[in-house]
Design a protein around this motif. Structure first.
Motif, PDB file in Angstrom:
ATOM      1  N   LEU A   1     -93.284  16.498 -11.658  1.00 23.00           N
ATOM      2  CA  LEU A   1     -94.476  16.354 -12.498  1.00 23.00           C
ATOM      3  C   LEU A   1     -94.662  14.904 -12.936  1.00 23.00           C
ATOM      4  O   LEU A   1     -95.774  14.366 -12.914  1.00 23.00           O
ATOM      5  CB  LEU A   1     -94.387  17.263 -13.728  1.00 23.00           C
TER       6      LEU A   1
ATOM      7  N   GLY B   1     -97.704  12.553 -11.754  1.00 21.18           N
ATOM      8  CA  GLY B   1     -98.541  12.068 -12.849  1.00 21.18           C
ATOM      9  C   GLY B   1     -98.696  10.553 -12.812  1.00 21.18           C
ATOM     10  O   GLY B   1     -99.797  10.006 -12.958  1.00 21.18           O
TER      11      GLY B   1
ATOM     12  N   TYR C   1    -102.930  17.248  -3.591  1.00 24.59           N
ATOM     13  CA  TYR C   1    -101.504  17.309  -3.940  1.00 24.59           C
ATOM     14  C   TYR C   1    -100.739  17.740  -2.700  1.00 24.59           C
ATOM     15  O   TYR C   1    -100.911  18.855  -2.211  1.00 24.59           O
ATOM     16  CB  TYR C   1    -101.250  18.298  -5.088  1.00 24.59           C
TER      17      TYR C   1
ATOM     18  N   GLU D   1     -98.199  25.218 -11.392  1.00 26.05           N
ATOM     19  CA  GLU D   1     -97.734  24.281 -12.423  1.00 26.05           C
ATOM     20  C   GLU D   1     -98.234  22.865 -12.133  1.00 26.05           C
ATOM     21  O   GLU D   1     -98.778  22.180 -13.013  1.00 26.05           O
ATOM     22  CB  GLU D   1     -96.199  24.289 -12.473  1.00 26.05           C
ATOM     23  N   MET D   2     -98.106  22.444 -10.872  1.00 27.07           N
ATOM     24  CA  MET D   2     -98.515  21.076 -10.528  1.00 27.07           C
ATOM     25  C   MET D   2    -100.028  20.900 -10.613  1.00 27.07           C
ATOM     26  O   MET D   2    -100.516  19.879 -11.121  1.00 27.07           O
ATOM     27  CB  MET D   2     -98.025  20.714  -9.121  1.00 27.07           C
TER      28      MET D   2
ATOM     29  N   HIS E   1    -101.068  20.581 -14.134  1.00 24.70           N
ATOM     30  CA  HIS E   1    -100.671  19.253 -14.621  1.00 24.70           C
ATOM     31  C   HIS E   1    -101.696  18.206 -14.180  1.00 24.70           C
ATOM     32  O   HIS E   1    -102.159  17.382 -14.977  1.00 24.70           O
ATOM     33  CB  HIS E   1     -99.290  18.946 -14.047  1.00 24.70           C
TER      34      HIS E   1
ATOM     35  N   ALA F   1    -104.967  18.614 -16.064  1.00 24.02           N
ATOM     36  CA  ALA F   1    -104.899  18.082 -17.439  1.00 24.02           C
ATOM     37  C   ALA F   1    -105.015  16.557 -17.419  1.00 24.02           C
ATOM     38  O   ALA F   1    -105.721  15.963 -18.245  1.00 24.02           O
ATOM     39  CB  ALA F   1    -103.593  18.520 -18.097  1.00 24.02           C
ATOM     40  N   LEU F   2    -104.354  15.936 -16.449  1.00 26.74           N
ATOM     41  CA  LEU F   2    -104.430  14.466 -16.358  1.00 26.74           C
ATOM     42  C   LEU F   2    -105.842  14.013 -16.001  1.00 26.74           C
ATOM     43  O   LEU F   2    -106.330  13.001 -16.515  1.00 26.74           O
ATOM     44  CB  LEU F   2    -103.437  13.949 -15.308  1.00 26.74           C
TER      45      LEU F   2
END
Ligand code: PGA
Length: 252
Positions: free
Chosen positions: A140, A144, A164, A183-184, A187, A190-191
């Motif tokens: 993560l 990120g 990704y 999950e990725m 993430h 959100a970024l």
């Protein structure tokens, strides 16, 4: 938004391979077209031939890399403007094979993404962790960091796609668990919202790495997966079209 299924032919394909492309054009029928965006990123040598053959099918074409500059003394490179001129509407930047084989940094990838938008192209910006980074629990954080450094915030979010692609899943037949994909992608989402505000919610996040007809439905159903970047399985219409059909069948 419709899912995007993009094929990355990498350094594969001679003029004889145009027959496969013709089969993709023929198979991208009205029903599929209404549900899925389809794209092929061939080697540059085939771009203009495909642009002629694509007709009114609506299959988009893209490049696999571009230089950050418009033109100049850069032997062997092509600019985003050249891709647009040849009939492309997108370009992949920051693929892990470019990052590894050509020592491309995220800073260079960001400059290429800007070049893509300058030329009116969509930028497909790739990020992904290595196997050791995942095993060390850093996936993560690594992705990120790559994202923050590779995606310039002044870009028009509507012209950005993120892919990704875990490095260890590319061309290996291995894929992350669905839970890891979810999950990725959450993430990354959100970024993107941090970077672009409300516009970040509509940026498509593709999954890439060993996508094939047999696993496409599961990977593409995961939350925040807006499509796939497909390597090996994009070379044959008999593999690529079923992936697009799997994407079309998912109720969103
Ligand atoms: P693969 O490649 O589908 O052959 O794993 C994906 C990619 O590198 O974009």
């Amino acid at each position: 938004m419709k899912p995007l299924i993009a094929g990355n032919w990498k350094m594969n394909g001679l003029s004889a391979s145009l027959a496969e492309f013709d089969a993709m054009v023929a198979g991208y029928d009205v029903v599929l077209r209404s549900a899925v965006d389809l794209m092929v990123c061939p080697p540059t040598t085939l771009l203009t031939s495909m642009a002629v053959r694509v007709g009114t099918s609506g299959i988009a074409l893209g490049g696999q890399d571009c230089h950050a500059a418009i033109q100049g003394a850069h032997t062997g490179c092509i600019s985003a403007e050249m891709i647009a001129d040849a009939g492309g509407t997108s370009v992949i930047v920051g693929h892990s094979e470019r990052r590894a084989d050509h020592h491309e940094t995220s800073e260079m990838v960001a400059a290429k993404a800007k070049a893509a938008l300058r030329a009116g192209l969509l930028a497909i910006i790739c990020v992904g962790e290595t196997k050791s980074e995942r095993l060390e629990g850093k996936a993560l954080a690594v992705v990120g960091q790559q994202l923050k450094e590779s995606v310039p915030v002044d870009l028009d979010a509507s012209r950005v796609v993120i892919a990704y692609e875990p490095v260890w899943a590319i061309g290996t037949g291995l894929t992350p668990t669905t839970a890891d994909v979810i999950e990725m992608h959450a993430h990354i989402r959100a970024l993107l919202s941090d970077l672009f505000g409300a516009a970040g919610a509509s940026i498509r996040i593709l999954y890439g790495g060993s996508v094939k007809p047999s696993n496409a439905a599961e990977l593409l159903s995961a939350a925040n997966v807006g499509g796939a970047l497909v390597g090996g399985a994009s070379l044959k219409a008999a593999d690529f079209l079923p992936i697009a059909q799997a994407a079309a069948a998912i109720v969103r």
